[in-house]
Design a protein around this motif. Sequence first.
Motif, PDB file in Angstrom:
ATOM      1  N   GLN A 202      65.676 110.661 -26.979  1.00 41.79           N
ATOM      2  CA  GLN A 202      64.806 109.501 -27.244  1.00 41.79           C
ATOM      3  C   GLN A 202      65.237 108.278 -26.428  1.00 41.79           C
ATOM      4  O   GLN A 202      66.421 107.978 -26.310  1.00 41.79           O
ATOM      5  CB  GLN A 202      64.862 109.151 -28.728  1.00 41.79           C
ATOM      6  CG  GLN A 202      64.027 107.935 -29.115  1.00 41.79           C
ATOM      7  CD  GLN A 202      64.037 107.731 -30.620  1.00 41.79           C
ATOM      8  OE1 GLN A 202      63.612 108.600 -31.366  1.00 41.79           O
ATOM      9  NE2 GLN A 202      64.538 106.609 -31.065  1.00 41.79           N
TER      10      GLN A 202
ATOM     11  N   GLU B  19      52.889 114.993 -22.942  1.00 40.59           N
ATOM     12  CA  GLU B  19      53.653 115.556 -24.073  1.00 40.59           C
ATOM     13  C   GLU B  19      54.620 114.553 -24.685  1.00 40.59           C
ATOM     14  O   GLU B  19      55.263 114.847 -25.690  1.00 40.59           O
ATOM     15  CB  GLU B  19      54.450 116.783 -23.624  1.00 40.59           C
ATOM     16  CG  GLU B  19      53.616 118.043 -23.464  1.00 40.59           C
ATOM     17  CD  GLU B  19      53.011 118.151 -22.073  1.00 40.59           C
ATOM     18  OE1 GLU B  19      53.738 117.896 -21.096  1.00 40.59           O
ATOM     19  OE2 GLU B  19      51.801 118.439 -21.969  1.00 40.59           O
ATOM     20  N   THR B  20      54.763 113.378 -24.075  1.00 44.97           N
ATOM     21  CA  THR B  20      55.678 112.388 -24.639  1.00 44.97           C
ATOM     22  C   THR B  20      55.158 111.937 -26.007  1.00 44.97           C
ATOM     23  O   THR B  20      53.971 111.665 -26.175  1.00 44.97           O
ATOM     24  CB  THR B  20      55.788 111.158 -23.707  1.00 44.97           C
ATOM     25  OG1 THR B  20      56.091 111.611 -22.392  1.00 44.97           O
ATOM     26  CG2 THR B  20      56.889 110.215 -24.193  1.00 44.97           C
TER      27      THR B  20
ATOM     28  N   GLY C   6      60.250 106.509 -27.940  1.00 41.52           N
ATOM     29  CA  GLY C   6      59.533 107.610 -27.308  1.00 41.52           C
ATOM     30  C   GLY C   6      60.459 108.745 -26.935  1.00 41.52           C
ATOM     31  O   GLY C   6      61.651 108.546 -26.691  1.00 41.52           O
ATOM     32  N   CYS C   7      59.890 109.931 -26.883  1.00 45.40           N
ATOM     33  CA  CYS C   7      60.701 111.109 -26.599  1.00 45.40           C
ATOM     34  C   CYS C   7      59.830 112.200 -25.992  1.00 45.40           C
ATOM     35  O   CYS C   7      58.730 112.446 -26.474  1.00 45.40           O
ATOM     36  CB  CYS C   7      61.316 111.601 -27.912  1.00 45.40           C
ATOM     37  SG  CYS C   7      62.114 113.193 -27.783  1.00 45.40           S
ATOM     38  N   LEU C   8      60.305 112.798 -24.928  1.00 44.12           N
ATOM     39  CA  LEU C   8      59.637 113.965 -24.361  1.00 44.12           C
ATOM     40  C   LEU C   8      60.380 115.195 -24.887  1.00 44.12           C
ATOM     41  O   LEU C   8      61.511 115.459 -24.472  1.00 44.12           O
ATOM     42  CB  LEU C   8      59.685 113.902 -22.824  1.00 44.12           C
ATOM     43  CG  LEU C   8      58.977 115.018 -22.072  1.00 44.12           C
ATOM     44  CD1 LEU C   8      57.509 115.108 -22.449  1.00 44.12           C
ATOM     45  CD2 LEU C   8      59.111 114.801 -20.565  1.00 44.12           C
TER      46      LEU C   8
ATOM     47  N   SER D 170      55.750 109.621 -16.852  1.00 42.58           N
ATOM     48  CA  SER D 170      54.738 109.824 -17.874  1.00 42.58           C
ATOM     49  C   SER D 170      54.347 111.288 -17.973  1.00 42.58           C
ATOM     50  O   SER D 170      54.171 111.966 -16.971  1.00 42.58           O
ATOM     51  CB  SER D 170      53.515 108.976 -17.562  1.00 42.58           C
ATOM     52  OG  SER D 170      53.132 109.158 -16.215  1.00 42.58           O
ATOM     53  N   SER D 171      54.232 111.730 -19.182  1.00 41.99           N
ATOM     54  CA  SER D 171      53.779 113.087 -19.439  1.00 41.99           C
ATOM     55  C   SER D 171      52.980 113.052 -20.732  1.00 41.99           C
ATOM     56  O   SER D 171      53.376 112.384 -21.682  1.00 41.99           O
ATOM     57  CB  SER D 171      54.983 114.018 -19.602  1.00 41.99           C
ATOM     58  OG  SER D 171      54.609 115.158 -20.336  1.00 41.99           O
TER      59      SER D 171
ATOM     60  N   ASP E 175      62.595 117.578 -22.908  1.00 45.82           N
ATOM     61  CA  ASP E 175      63.864 117.110 -22.344  1.00 45.82           C
ATOM     62  C   ASP E 175      65.050 117.789 -23.021  1.00 45.82           C
ATOM     63  O   ASP E 175      65.999 118.215 -22.358  1.00 45.82           O
ATOM     64  CB  ASP E 175      64.006 115.586 -22.509  1.00 45.82           C
ATOM     65  CG  ASP E 175      63.273 114.818 -21.415  1.00 45.82           C
ATOM     66  OD1 ASP E 175      62.816 115.457 -20.449  1.00 45.82           O
ATOM     67  OD2 ASP E 175      63.152 113.590 -21.542  1.00 45.82           O
TER      68      ASP E 175
ATOM     69  N   ARG F 175      64.848 108.008 -16.080  1.00 46.96           N
ATOM     70  CA  ARG F 175      64.997 108.620 -17.401  1.00 46.96           C
ATOM     71  C   ARG F 175      66.327 109.360 -17.508  1.00 46.96           C
ATOM     72  O   ARG F 175      67.011 109.304 -18.518  1.00 46.96           O
ATOM     73  CB  ARG F 175      63.822 109.579 -17.648  1.00 46.96           C
ATOM     74  CG  ARG F 175      63.652 109.967 -19.101  1.00 46.96           C
ATOM     75  CD  ARG F 175      62.293 110.607 -19.336  1.00 46.96           C
ATOM     76  NE  ARG F 175      62.319 112.038 -19.223  1.00 46.96           N
ATOM     77  CZ  ARG F 175      61.609 112.768 -18.359  1.00 46.96           C
ATOM     78  NH1 ARG F 175      60.804 112.181 -17.527  1.00 46.96           N
ATOM     79  NH2 ARG F 175      61.698 114.069 -18.340  1.00 46.96           N
TER      80      ARG F 175
END
Length: 303
Positions: free
Chosen positions: A158, A113-114, A263-265, A110-111, A268, A27
Amino acid sequence: MLKELYLEAIESIKSSAESDQNKIERRRKILTEGKIFKIETSGGEKAFLAIQDLAWGHIKATFGESPRTAHKSLAEKELKEAIAEAKDRLAADATLRQALIETYFKAIYSSPETLFEVPRLRVVKPIFDSQARAKAGQDFPAAFAAHRDTWYANPTSQINLWVALHDVKATETFVFYPQLFKQVVQNGSARFEYEKFKTQAGFGNSQWYSADLYPYASQDLSSQDEHSFALKQGEAILFAADHLHRTLAHDSEEMRFSLDLRGCLPTDSETGLCAPGIDNQSKGNAICDYRPGKVSTGQGNES
Ligand SMILES: [Fe+2]
């Protein structure tokens, strides 16, 4: 000049045994170095098969048994309606979204919150006239002009997953400008407002508008190398939404179908893990429309 894009293959995607540390590092490379990864497939993995089955089920329900040649039998208005309907069907399919999320999580840390957008179907009709093809970016900037997704108020942290729904040649996909990942490119993002865009245009209509609502590079890129890629059906790439890219106008006999998931955490950005975003002046934040996906706890049972 059109060159081959360097794609780093993700070897361990078929087993779920890869460490979180590897996925975190991947990532980071995508966001801060602009690396673009390719997810290979042997064709038998459960999530890959589900994506293809579900996507083509919706597309065939809308276009009939030969979707890729539907442009030969449908009038432009009918074709436009069929594309819009297929886009809506795919966007509303929670099972498809979850299969894409599982693929995403196998490659990237993976989280729970993503956050993810709905799946987006992209359809690109052929343009046979070479002059019209060369001018497609000017005539239909919404569909063919070079842009960064961040100019559409997408987050700088993202990462996009782009899935081939059939074999695609390098002339049928899109090009990146990796050399401009960290360089300022003049663009029209200052006039982009996310909320206004949602009500007046929308992503599903991009092939039919040339309106100013769509931000794109306003400087001449003709001397820049462009890097394209070919994929087999089911294969996918992962890239930072902040990469400058441009859909190619193609002259293949058949329409091009692809699928993407963004997708976006959010944490980050807070910790500084994000792409440069140095030339984005858009207003708003698309993440308000992203939602979480379930994090799969299954180990090694996806192929
Ligand atoms: Fe894009």
